[in-house]
Motif scaffolding. Structure first.
Motif, short mmCIF file in Angstrom:
data_model
loop_
_atom_site.label_atom_id
_atom_site.label_comp_id
_atom_site.label_asym_id
_atom_site.label_seq_id
_atom_site.Cartn_x
_atom_site.Cartn_y
_atom_site.Cartn_z
N ASN A 45 67.91 -1.60 -10.13
CA ASN A 45 68.72 -1.17 -9.00
C ASN A 45 68.15 0.07 -8.30
O ASN A 45 68.53 0.37 -7.19
CB ASN A 45 70.16 -0.92 -9.46
CG ASN A 45 70.26 0.10 -10.58
OD1 ASN A 45 69.25 0.61 -11.08
ND2 ASN A 45 71.47 0.41 -10.99
N LYS A 46 67.28 0.80 -8.96
CA LYS A 46 66.83 2.08 -8.42
C LYS A 46 66.08 1.91 -7.09
O LYS A 46 66.28 2.69 -6.16
CB LYS A 46 65.92 2.81 -9.42
CG LYS A 46 66.63 3.17 -10.70
CD LYS A 46 67.83 4.09 -10.45
CE LYS A 46 68.52 4.50 -11.72
NZ LYS A 46 69.47 3.51 -12.29
N LEU A 47 65.27 0.91 -7.01
CA LEU A 47 64.55 0.65 -5.76
C LEU A 47 65.54 0.48 -4.60
O LEU A 47 65.36 1.05 -3.53
CB LEU A 47 63.73 -0.63 -5.92
CG LEU A 47 63.28 -1.29 -4.62
CD1 LEU A 47 62.19 -0.46 -3.99
CD2 LEU A 47 62.79 -2.70 -4.89
N GLY A 173 77.12 3.22 -13.90
CA GLY A 173 76.79 4.59 -14.25
C GLY A 173 77.54 5.49 -13.28
O GLY A 173 78.61 6.01 -13.56
N THR A 174 76.96 5.62 -12.07
CA THR A 174 77.66 6.38 -11.02
C THR A 174 78.59 5.50 -10.18
O THR A 174 79.33 6.00 -9.36
CB THR A 174 76.64 7.02 -10.06
OG1 THR A 174 75.94 5.96 -9.38
CG2 THR A 174 75.66 7.91 -10.78
N ALA A 175 78.47 4.18 -10.31
CA ALA A 175 79.20 3.17 -9.53
C ALA A 175 78.59 2.90 -8.16
O ALA A 175 79.17 2.18 -7.35
CB ALA A 175 80.69 3.50 -9.40
N THR A 176 77.41 3.44 -7.90
CA THR A 176 76.77 3.22 -6.60
C THR A 176 76.34 1.77 -6.43
O THR A 176 76.54 1.17 -5.37
CB THR A 176 75.55 4.16 -6.45
OG1 THR A 176 75.96 5.49 -6.75
CG2 THR A 176 74.99 4.11 -5.05
N THR A 177 75.79 1.19 -7.49
CA THR A 177 75.37 -0.21 -7.42
C THR A 177 76.59 -1.11 -7.24
O THR A 177 76.60 -2.01 -6.39
CB THR A 177 74.59 -0.59 -8.69
OG1 THR A 177 73.53 0.35 -8.86
CG2 THR A 177 74.04 -2.00 -8.60
N LEU A 178 77.61 -0.84 -8.03
CA LEU A 178 78.87 -1.59 -7.90
C LEU A 178 79.38 -1.52 -6.46
O LEU A 178 79.80 -2.54 -5.90
CB LEU A 178 79.91 -1.01 -8.86
CG LEU A 178 81.35 -1.47 -8.66
CD1 LEU A 178 81.49 -2.95 -8.96
CD2 LEU A 178 82.32 -0.65 -9.52
N HIS A 283 70.71 -7.81 -13.92
CA HIS A 283 69.86 -7.01 -14.80
C HIS A 283 69.32 -5.86 -13.98
O HIS A 283 68.41 -6.03 -13.17
CB HIS A 283 68.72 -7.84 -15.38
CG HIS A 283 68.00 -7.15 -16.50
ND1 HIS A 283 67.62 -5.82 -16.42
CD2 HIS A 283 67.62 -7.58 -17.72
CE1 HIS A 283 67.03 -5.47 -17.56
NE2 HIS A 283 67.02 -6.52 -18.36
N SER A 284 69.89 -4.68 -14.21
CA SER A 284 69.58 -3.53 -13.35
C SER A 284 68.35 -2.76 -13.79
O SER A 284 68.09 -1.67 -13.28
CB SER A 284 70.81 -2.63 -13.28
OG SER A 284 71.40 -2.48 -14.56
N GLY A 285 67.56 -3.32 -14.71
CA GLY A 285 66.28 -2.69 -15.08
C GLY A 285 66.43 -1.67 -16.18
O GLY A 285 67.17 -1.88 -17.15
C1 PLP Z 1 70.75 3.89 -13.14
C2 PLP Z 1 71.09 2.61 -13.79
C3 PLP Z 1 72.37 2.06 -13.71
C4 PLP Z 1 73.53 2.78 -13.08
O1 PLP Z 1 73.74 2.37 -11.78
P1 PLP Z 1 74.85 3.10 -10.89
O2 PLP Z 1 74.52 2.67 -9.54
O3 PLP Z 1 74.61 4.58 -11.08
O4 PLP Z 1 76.17 2.70 -11.37
C5 PLP Z 1 72.59 0.82 -14.28
N1 PLP Z 1 71.62 0.17 -14.94
C6 PLP Z 1 70.37 0.69 -15.07
C7 PLP Z 1 69.36 -0.05 -15.84
C8 PLP Z 1 70.07 1.92 -14.51
O5 PLP Z 1 68.84 2.44 -14.66
#
Ligand code: PLP
Length: 300
Positions: A45-47, A173-178, A283-285
């Motif tokens: 998700n970081k990208l 984590g921060t809920a930004t992706t959500l 799968h957010s990596g």
């Molecule tokens: C940073 C990270 C998250 C958290 O995402 P948010 O957008 O902060 O909720 C989730 N999964 C992975 C693998 C991450 O590296």
């Protein structure tokens, strides 16, 4: 589909179907959107969360980016690499004292040309959530926690268009992706969110800040799967990760995606999903974070 840069594999992100007898018996389908395969360093998700911040910086030649993270931060190393590839000068503010030896994550940040500055915890806490735009610099909050980060995360959704899932699972984590996902989800798509922190009680306020909206009738938060808190784990979680890899060749990270996968499997077992459900797990990596586990913990 948005055109990202050529060095990223964003045109063919795999949607891996997990096939097993027990899933068949429950009459559900389960796919994994393998964002971990986008790139070995700037994965997941970081990208997406960084996309609009990078665009902002690139609009002014020489403009720098600075951001925040801990010693194992996926966000820091992703930012370092993205900045290197885009010729953007960057600084990473790291939480805590400078250690005698840098973590592998921080070593990589350094190799990619990120200036590292260590901040005492108090100062870090005061500054890590800031978004600022200066003439020569953009300050990106920790984890990209900002409406621009959520807009970037929304760019994940076109990858699910063909699948049309009934349920979209995501860790928090921060809920930004959500926030990005929920903004783009259809009214009949259910969002199953799994916090990886203990006692994350302010999700509605976070979503309000990130999206400007406050009612999300299609969201369910499952908060029993944090395994004791952020980056906490036990033998059961590591065994689960190894089993997952053995059964499906699916690598996960112990901080985020393993906890999500564990939750999704448990929910399937408990008949949470009605027969016929078409579930996708994002799968957010974050696989680089596994390097902080004791050697030999994982088989992958
Ligand atoms: C940073 C990270 C998250 C958290 O995402 P948010 O957008 O902060 O909720 C989730 N999964 C992975 C693998 C991450 O590296």
């Amino acid at each position: 589909m948005l055109q990202f840069q050529h060095w990223l594999h964003t045109n063919d992100i795999p949607l891996q179907e997990l096939q097993a007898q027990w899933l068949q018996e429950k009459a559900v389908r389960l796919h994994v959107l393998r964002l971990d395969e986008v790139h070995p360093v700037i994965s997941g998700n970081k990208l997406f969360k960084l996309h609009y911040f990078l665009q902002l910086a690139k609009a002014t030649p020489g403009k720098a980016i600075s951001t925040f993270g801990g010693a194992y931060s996926n966000h820091l190393v992703a930012t370092a690499y993205a900045c290197k590839m885009n010729n953007i000068p960057c600084t990473g503010f790291v939480r805590g004292e400078k250690p005698a030896t840098l973590s592998r994550t921080l070593q990589q940040c350094d190799e990619f040309g990120m200036q590292l500055r260590f901040l005492h915890r108090g100062e870090y806490a005061e500054r890590c959530g800031l978004f600022e735009q200066h003439e020569h610099e953009i300050v990106v909050p920790e984890g990209g926690y900002h409406p621009l980060g959520a807009m970037g995360a929304a760019l994940i959704m076109p990858y699910l268009e063909l699948l049309q899932p009934s349920h979209i699972c995501v860790d928090i984590g921060t809920a930004t992706t959500l926030a990005g996902i929920i903004m783009e989800a259809g009214p009949r798509q259910k969002i199953e969110a799994i916090p990886v922190l203990k006692g994350l009680t302010d999700i509605p306020a976070r979503l309000k800040y990130l999206t400007g909206r406050s009612a999300f009738s299609n969201l369910t938060v499952h908060d029993d799967y944090h395994f004791g808190g952020y980056a906490k784990y036990n033998a059961q979680l590591l065994d689960f990760m190894n089993d997952l890899y053995r059964s499906f060749r699916l690598p996960t990270d112990f901080v985020y995606t393993a906890k999500q996968a564990y939750a999704v499997f448990k929910l399937v077992e408990q008949n949470y999903f009605v027969p016929g459900s078409n579930i996708v797990f994002i799968h957010s990596g974050g696989l680089q974070g596994n390097a902080s586990l004791p050697a030999g913990s994982l088989i992958f």
